[in-house]
Design an enzyme around this catalytic site. Structure first.
Site, PDB file in Angstrom:
ATOM      1  N   CYS A 312       0.836  -1.202   0.000  1.00 29.08           N
ATOM      2  CA  CYS A 312       0.000   0.000   0.000  1.00 29.08           C
ATOM      3  C   CYS A 312       0.869   1.249   0.000  1.00 29.08           C
ATOM      4  CB  CYS A 312      -0.946   0.015   1.189  1.00 29.08           C
ATOM      5  SG  CYS A 312      -2.241   1.276   1.011  1.00 29.08           S
ATOM      6  N   CYS A 492      -5.433   2.045  -5.173  1.00 24.60           N
ATOM      7  CA  CYS A 492      -5.009   2.774  -3.981  1.00 24.60           C
ATOM      8  C   CYS A 492      -5.988   3.917  -3.734  1.00 24.60           C
ATOM      9  CB  CYS A 492      -3.587   3.308  -4.161  1.00 24.60           C
ATOM     10  SG  CYS A 492      -2.915   4.084  -2.678  1.00 24.60           S
TER      11      CYS A 492
END
Length: 563
Positions: A312, A492
């Site tokens: 991430c 994301c």
């Protein structure tokens, strides 16, 4: 919940991983000394040895750190363990992830003292551990384990890791066929919704909403082997558990996740959770992030990002945005200096999303420090040091004081992966980026954070990869037609403010791969709809769809069936 002490002898006990909060219980039980046999960074919820040591020494306990990579016991380890036992005041308590490594070390040491294997096996069995394979293995030599009993665990498919990727691919397989014997190997008792930790750190989600028991998520019909993998032996089609027990397979899927290297920054583990030092990359620290942000009225706030790859990659700046938005809404932003120290050269790896993100960098008046890698930190003085380059290109070190610092730790492949035949030169599982099949072992696939395809390491990527691996494994078995291809999709959701998100969706080479039509949701601009998706829709999709084999909006390309 406190750990359970398992007495092995009158002066020695073992248990699974302890926390600092267990120290009073251990002292009340009469324990005088501790031995930690678990390397830091094996689990997202794992306290560091530094945290345990501080609590232990404050309570008057001595502690030794003898970390054992799961399943790898050497004569040097046994010698260190023997030395520690001889020097330490008893009773001694040792711990590891499940306690297996600790009782195995004790048994191997006792063997050197002439105790027969039969007696050691019987004692371990009373304690709830089966060490038959561990004691059959000779740690001083490189000899292979032999199965003298003639019986063995053998499955059509073995899956290593029960995180987002592992459980999703198990469910995707079960959705397609119930004719295979499938085992999933993971010692964890809980499963985390890690994408939610940024929201916990922003005061939006509750910590407890990101956790469920592992038992509730293992797909029905899949055998759960509650143990850690020690090593891979792909030439023999087997994995060895941390107690050296072999598990055989016809096909193997490897999805063990990524290792957070907290020791990659000098001084970090000594001050995590104190002195204004926090990280949303650990479940127990995300609430501390919100505590710092919500109480801060003035001062200097730093946010850091290490070199890639990390999972991430947007999370470090998400923490910045949500913090800046809170300070702006509460009228204290003018009193707070925000800096983003990024080891990389750009704000975000896909340039199409940078203009929208820069608007928020400017809104929060954050100073961007590219090419700055966090190398050490001193919590007591609230000072951080960064490695960078001067105008001539020479490497220099610069420092900054802080009142709050959010740290994203360096990240690597797990140790047992890096040291395996499955790894590439950098330590990641070596796969074909299109099929996710191993480049050298045709009966092995990998997905999630530990493999080397050049995609963003996100839960959304695992959601796309799981049905691809399931399809391609079954194609290899001749049960489906056509090979599925992974396009590198990752997502994301960049939480630029409370109530709005820039929804970045892209594949290999930074190609934009939006899920929704532009008129409905333009991912290159902040939107309320993307926020609703992140806050209200994605969590139930994760728990009730992705982990259950319901492949929402996943339709990978397939080659034509073999003729």
């Amino acid at each position: 919940m406190s750990v359970q002490l398992i007495p092995v002898s009158e002066t020695f006990s073992v248990s699974k991983q302890i926390t600092a909060s267990d120290i009073p219980m251990l002292t009340a039980a009469g324990v005088k000394s501790l031995i930690c046999n678990r390397p830091d960074g094996e689990g997202n919820d794992q306290p560091t040895i530094t945290e345990i040591r501080a609590a232990a020494e404050a309570a008057g306990l001595s502690i030794a750190y003898i970390p054992i990579v799961s399943g790898e016991f050497t004569s040097h380890d046994i010698e260190d363990f023997s030395t520690a036992l001889d020097k330490m005041e008893s009773p001694v308590h040792a711990f590891s992830r499940t306690g297996t490594r600790s009782i195995t070390l004790w048994s191997l040491y006792q063997r050197t003292q002439g105790i027969p294997d039969a007696e050691l096996l019987a004692r371990a069995k009373v304690c709830g551990y089966d060490l038959s394979d561990a004691l059959r293995h000779t740690p001083i030599s490189d000899s292979k384990i032999t199965d003298s009993t003639g019986s063995k665990d053998h499955f059509d498919v073995v899956i290593v890791g029960a995180g987002a990727a592992g459980i999703s691919v198990a469910s995707s397989l079960m959705k397609r066929t119930q004719a295979l014997s499938i085992a999933i190997i993971d010692p964890a008792e809980v499963h985390y919704y890690q994408p939610g930790w940024t929201m916990v750190g922003g005061g939006i989600f509750r910590q407890e909403d990101t956790v469920k028991t592992m038992a509730s998520l293992i797909p029905k019909g899949v055998r759960w082997i509650k143990s850690a993998v020690g090593s891979f032996e792909p030439d023999d089609n087997r994995v060895l558990l941390e107690d050296s027990h072999p598990v055989y397979y016809d096909r193997l899927i490897v999805a063990p996740g990524i290792k957070l290297d907290w020791h990659g920054v000098d001084g970090l583990v000594e001050t995590l959770g104190r002195n204004g030092v926090t990280s949303n990359y650990r479940c127990d620290l995300a609430p501390y992030t919100w505590e710092l942000v919500s109480s801060m009225q003035k001062g200097k706030a730093l946010f850091t990002q290490p070199p890639m790859p990390i999972k991430c990659a947007g999370a470090p700046q998400k923490a910045l945005y949500l913090s800046g938005d809170h300070w702006r809404r509460n009228g204290v932003l003018d009193n707070i200096d925000i800096s983003f120290f990024n080891a990389g050269p750009v704000l975000f790896g896909v340039k199409d999303y940078v203009p929208a993100l820069m608007e928020y960098i400017e809104r929060y008046r954050a100073e961007l420090k590219f090419g700055h890698r966090l190398t050490r930190i001193d919590g007591a003085s609230q000072t951080a040091w960064f490695e960078t380059q001067d105008e001539s290109g020479a490497t220099i070190e610069v420092s900054s004081d802080f009142d709050m610092i959010h740290v994203c730790p360096p990240q690597t492949a797990p140790d047992f992966v890096k040291q395996s035949p499955l790894a590439d030169d950098a330590g990641w599982i070596d796969v074909d980026q299109n099929t996710l099949q191993h480049t050298r072992y045709a009966n092995i696939w990998s997905l999630g954070d530990a493999m080397n395809a050049p995609n963003a390491k996100t839960a959304a990527a695992a959601r796309m990869q799981a049905p691809i691996v399931a399809n391609n494994l079954l194609h290899d078995l001749g049960r489906v037609s056509g090979v599925a291809h992974y396009n590198g999709y990752g997502s994301c959701p960049l939480t630029v403010e409370r109530g709005k998100i820039v929804l970045a969706e892209f594949g290999y080479g930074g190609k934009l791969l939006p899920t929704f039509p532009r008129w409905l949701l333009n991912g290159q601009r902040p939107s309320r709809l993307a926020w609703i998706l992140k806050e209200q829709i994605l969590p139930p999709i994760y728990w009730k769809a992705m982990l259950k084999g319901k492949e929402w909006m996943v339709n990978p390309e397939r080659s034509k069936a073999d003729v």
